[in-house]
Design a protein around this motif. Structure first.
Motif, PDB file in Angstrom:
ATOM      1  N   UNK A 122       0.850  -1.184   0.000  1.00 28.41           N
ATOM      2  CA  UNK A 122       0.000   0.000   0.000  1.00 28.41           C
ATOM      3  C   UNK A 122       0.887   1.235   0.000  1.00 28.41           C
ATOM      4  N   UNK A 123       0.691   2.082  -0.995  1.00 27.58           N
ATOM      5  CA  UNK A 123       1.384   3.362  -1.048  1.00 27.58           C
ATOM      6  C   UNK A 123       0.300   4.417  -0.995  1.00 27.58           C
ATOM      7  N   UNK A 124       0.248   5.154   0.100  1.00 32.97           N
ATOM      8  CA  UNK A 124      -0.860   6.073   0.283  1.00 32.97           C
ATOM      9  C   UNK A 124      -0.429   7.277   1.089  1.00 32.97           C
ATOM     10  N   UNK A 125      -1.042   8.387   0.785  1.00 33.20           N
ATOM     11  CA  UNK A 125      -0.878   9.580   1.605  1.00 33.20           C
ATOM     12  C   UNK A 125      -2.060   9.697   2.557  1.00 33.20           C
ATOM     13  N   UNK A 126      -2.782   8.599   2.669  1.00 33.38           N
ATOM     14  CA  UNK A 126      -3.964   8.551   3.516  1.00 33.38           C
ATOM     15  C   UNK A 126      -3.547   8.510   4.983  1.00 33.38           C
ATOM     16  N   UNK A 127      -4.459   8.746   5.850  1.00 32.47           N
ATOM     17  CA  UNK A 127      -4.171   8.768   7.264  1.00 32.47           C
ATOM     18  C   UNK A 127      -4.481   7.461   7.982  1.00 32.47           C
ATOM     19  N   UNK A 128      -5.371   6.638   7.431  1.00 32.34           N
ATOM     20  CA  UNK A 128      -5.802   5.426   8.125  1.00 32.34           C
ATOM     21  C   UNK A 128      -5.704   4.209   7.217  1.00 32.34           C
ATOM     22  N   UNK A 129      -5.251   3.127   7.788  1.00 32.29           N
ATOM     23  CA  UNK A 129      -5.328   1.821   7.141  1.00 32.29           C
ATOM     24  C   UNK A 129      -6.072   0.926   8.129  1.00 32.29           C
ATOM     25  N   UNK A 130      -7.199   0.374   7.705  1.00 26.14           N
ATOM     26  CA  UNK A 130      -8.028  -0.441   8.583  1.00 26.14           C
ATOM     27  C   UNK A 130      -8.136  -1.845   8.030  1.00 26.14           C
ATOM     28  N   UNK A 131      -8.127  -2.834   8.910  1.00 30.58           N
ATOM     29  CA  UNK A 131      -8.317  -4.223   8.529  1.00 30.58           C
ATOM     30  C   UNK A 131      -9.562  -4.717   9.245  1.00 30.58           C
ATOM     31  N   UNK A 132     -10.517  -5.214   8.478  1.00 27.73           N
ATOM     32  CA  UNK A 132     -11.741  -5.759   9.071  1.00 27.73           C
ATOM     33  C   UNK A 132     -11.674  -7.276   9.021  1.00 27.73           C
ATOM     34  N   UNK A 133     -11.911  -7.917  10.115  1.00 23.52           N
ATOM     35  CA  UNK A 133     -11.991  -9.380  10.190  1.00 23.52           C
ATOM     36  C   UNK A 133     -10.735 -10.069   9.676  1.00 23.52           C
ATOM     37  N   UNK A 134      -9.625  -9.797  10.280  1.00 22.53           N
ATOM     38  CA  UNK A 134      -8.398 -10.468   9.878  1.00 22.53           C
ATOM     39  C   UNK A 134      -7.203  -9.937  10.632  1.00 22.53           C
ATOM     40  N   UNK A 135      -6.057 -10.463  10.309  1.00 25.56           N
ATOM     41  CA  UNK A 135      -4.815 -10.087  10.959  1.00 25.56           C
ATOM     42  C   UNK A 135      -3.940  -9.312   9.981  1.00 25.56           C
ATOM     43  N   UNK A 136      -3.029  -8.547  10.541  1.00 28.26           N
ATOM     44  CA  UNK A 136      -1.949  -7.979   9.755  1.00 28.26           C
ATOM     45  C   UNK A 136      -0.676  -8.627  10.268  1.00 28.26           C
ATOM     46  N   UNK A 137       0.032  -9.284   9.387  1.00 30.28           N
ATOM     47  CA  UNK A 137       1.296  -9.916   9.739  1.00 30.28           C
ATOM     48  C   UNK A 137       2.397  -9.212   8.962  1.00 30.28           C
ATOM     49  N   UNK A 138       3.380  -8.744   9.706  1.00 34.43           N
ATOM     50  CA  UNK A 138       4.531  -8.105   9.081  1.00 34.43           C
ATOM     51  C   UNK A 138       5.721  -9.004   9.374  1.00 34.43           C
ATOM     52  N   UNK A 139       6.271  -9.581   8.324  1.00 35.72           N
ATOM     53  CA  UNK A 139       7.399 -10.493   8.477  1.00 35.72           C
ATOM     54  C   UNK A 139       8.603  -9.887   7.766  1.00 35.72           C
ATOM     55  N   UNK A 140       9.691  -9.716   8.506  1.00 31.52           N
ATOM     56  CA  UNK A 140      10.900  -9.132   7.942  1.00 31.52           C
ATOM     57  C   UNK A 140      12.043 -10.108   8.166  1.00 31.52           C
ATOM     58  N   UNK A 141      12.743 -10.443   7.096  1.00 29.50           N
ATOM     59  CA  UNK A 141      13.930 -11.290   7.200  1.00 29.50           C
ATOM     60  C   UNK A 141      15.138 -10.425   6.909  1.00 29.50           C
ATOM     61  N   UNK A 142      16.095 -10.424   7.815  1.00 28.79           N
ATOM     62  CA  UNK A 142      17.317  -9.643   7.658  1.00 28.79           C
ATOM     63  C   UNK A 142      17.023  -8.163   7.433  1.00 28.79           C
ATOM     64  N   UNK A 143      16.176  -7.617   8.262  1.00 27.89           N
ATOM     65  CA  UNK A 143      15.837  -6.204   8.143  1.00 27.89           C
ATOM     66  C   UNK A 143      15.222  -5.685   9.419  1.00 27.89           C
ATOM     67  N   UNK A 144      14.632  -4.533   9.343  1.00 28.46           N
ATOM     68  CA  UNK A 144      14.067  -3.872  10.510  1.00 28.46           C
ATOM     69  C   UNK A 144      12.660  -3.392  10.203  1.00 28.46           C
ATOM     70  N   UNK A 145      11.913  -3.158  11.233  1.00 30.52           N
ATOM     71  CA  UNK A 145      10.646  -2.437  11.128  1.00 30.52           C
ATOM     72  C   UNK A 145      10.876  -1.106  11.826  1.00 30.52           C
ATOM     73  N   UNK A 146      10.690  -0.045  11.093  1.00 32.05           N
ATOM     74  CA  UNK A 146      10.958   1.278  11.631  1.00 32.05           C
ATOM     75  C   UNK A 146       9.680   2.104  11.645  1.00 32.05           C
TER      76      UNK A 146
END
Length: 169
Positions: A122-146
């Motif tokens: 998702x590339x957005x200048x929006x202010x909100x990202x919403x997920x209904x009925x589900x999970x958000x999984x962020x998986x990073x290999x050899x990196x960081x979450x900043x």
């Protein structure tokens, strides 16, 4: 072929790289056109399926040249039963209806991934990202979450749950 500028036929062969198709006209002894370009409505690329019924606009000098306008809604090809109406835009992404599609309605853009197997960026200048009925999984290999915030804060609000930390050395 008889002279008819607007024709209905079936896609018989697809040239994906060139954006061209050949169309068969069953009512004209299964005659087949030369390769015709597919109309790129709003610069989209989505090729029809082989065997799909389509509308062809031939040039007035005969049926040797023309443009495949695309499929159309009819009794055999009805609009999907989600999100129809005034000021609604639906875009099917996958060849299978309803599997992956985008709906825009009431200033809300929704990406549907019914199978859950689409990688989403998702590339957005929006202010909100919403997920209904589900999970958000962020998986990073050899990196960081900043999380970078200028003149603001990062807030975590959890209702009926927990914030956990698992650090593996």
């Amino acid at each position: 072929m008889a002279k008819r500028e607007i024709r209905v036929g079936k896609v018989s062969k697809i040239n994906y790289e060139k954006g061209m198709v050949r169309v068969t006209y069953p009512d004209l002894d299964d005659s087949v056109t030369a390769e015709l370009p597919v109309f790129s409505f709003t610069d989209e690329y989505k090729m029809p399926k082989t065997g799909q019924e389509v509308l062809v606009l031939h040039l007035s000098n005969g049926q040797a040249a023309g443009i495949l306008m695309g499929k159309y809604w009819n009794k055999d090809n009805v609009p999907p039963d989600y999100g129809q109406g005034k000021n609604v835009f639906n875009k099917e992404i996958d060849e299978e209806f309803g599997k992956v599609h985008i709906t825009y309605k009431d200033k809300k853009l929704t990406l549907y991934d019914e199978a859950g197997d689409v990688e989403t960026e998702i590339k957005s200048h929006n202010r909100d990202i919403k997920v209904a009925d589900g999970d958000i999984n962020i998986n990073v290999t050899n990196g960081n979450i900043n999380f970078n915030v200028t003149n603001g804060s990062i807030n975590f609000h959890v209702l009926h749950g927990a914030i956990t930390e698992n650090v593996v050395p």
